[in-house]
Design an enzyme around this catalytic site. Sequence first.
Site, PDB file in Angstrom:
ATOM      1  N   SER A 145       2.786   7.976   1.055  1.00  0.00           N
ATOM      2  CA  SER A 145       1.598   7.960   0.202  1.00  0.00           C
ATOM      3  C   SER A 145       0.396   7.624   1.062  1.00  0.00           C
ATOM      4  O   SER A 145       0.528   6.995   2.120  1.00  0.00           O
ATOM      5  CB  SER A 145       1.754   6.909  -0.903  1.00  0.00           C
ATOM      6  OG  SER A 145       0.530   6.642  -1.554  1.00  0.00           O
ATOM      7  N   TYR A 158       4.546  -1.718  -3.458  1.00  0.00           N
ATOM      8  CA  TYR A 158       4.610  -0.260  -3.358  1.00  0.00           C
ATOM      9  C   TYR A 158       3.914   0.226  -2.087  1.00  0.00           C
ATOM     10  O   TYR A 158       4.477   1.003  -1.309  1.00  0.00           O
ATOM     11  CB  TYR A 158       3.966   0.379  -4.584  1.00  0.00           C
ATOM     12  CG  TYR A 158       3.805   1.876  -4.464  1.00  0.00           C
ATOM     13  CD1 TYR A 158       4.884   2.726  -4.679  1.00  0.00           C
ATOM     14  CD2 TYR A 158       2.577   2.452  -4.122  1.00  0.00           C
ATOM     15  CE1 TYR A 158       4.751   4.105  -4.558  1.00  0.00           C
ATOM     16  CE2 TYR A 158       2.435   3.824  -4.001  1.00  0.00           C
ATOM     17  CZ  TYR A 158       3.523   4.644  -4.222  1.00  0.00           C
ATOM     18  OH  TYR A 158       3.382   6.000  -4.090  1.00  0.00           O
TER      19      TYR A 158
END
Length: 264
Positions: A145, A158
Amino acid sequence: MTTNGNDSQTALVTGASGGIGLELARVLAANRFSLVLLARSRDKLEDLARELGDQHGTRVTIVPADLCEHGAARAVFDSLNDAGVQIDLLVNNAGLLLEGRFGAIGLDEQLRLLQVNIVALTALTRLFLGPMLERNCGRILNVASVAAFMPVPNLAVYAASKAYVLSFGDALSQELSGTKVTATTLCPGVTDTGMVHGTSLGSLPGMMIMDARTVAQEGYRACMAGKPVHVAGIANELAVRWMKYQPSWLRRAVGNVFGKGRNA
């Protein structure tokens, strides 16, 4: 469940029941890969297998499995190995996202995220890399990401897990130099998937959100080209390049903005 097909290469896609994983499965099927699709939902996998079989004649094997469970990666590898299924392209797409302050999220939830985003990804990579190196042929695509490039409050675990994926994949790509096995890390920005629905990310303007199919197409091209790291979307790529040259205090400030609803 297996449908008929005559493709010579097989790709394993984790998290294939929705979002980027589903679109990667569609892109791979259109490019004549046989598929092993892994996710928790058997029904969704069966529906996708029928779709790909009808549209492309793709040979599809479904593997309902929960990568939160310890030993799941080994069980998947052993079952495919016992069945004589050779994986030529491993797509580590499965992932979990938790939004909120670190101290307000349960420990068990955080550990499940780490199990899927880091432990299972690492285990699957290690297990399937061995046979690829023996054949001196293979590809690995890990999905990280843009959050991997900065600390992100309210997405602390995360973002940190995706930073691991990015660092691990980039290092592995360098280790594999000189072989015919490649490792590519795909870094999407905010993408229209079930993962972001119901979070603050889903309220972002549409122009700031990429569609999963576009991300999947970019990831496939980068993987087939053997590119070590690919940031999906020109705007995301420019933003990441800009951040690399900024002082740490400014990167933290940007991460803080992301943590208030502009994160991935």
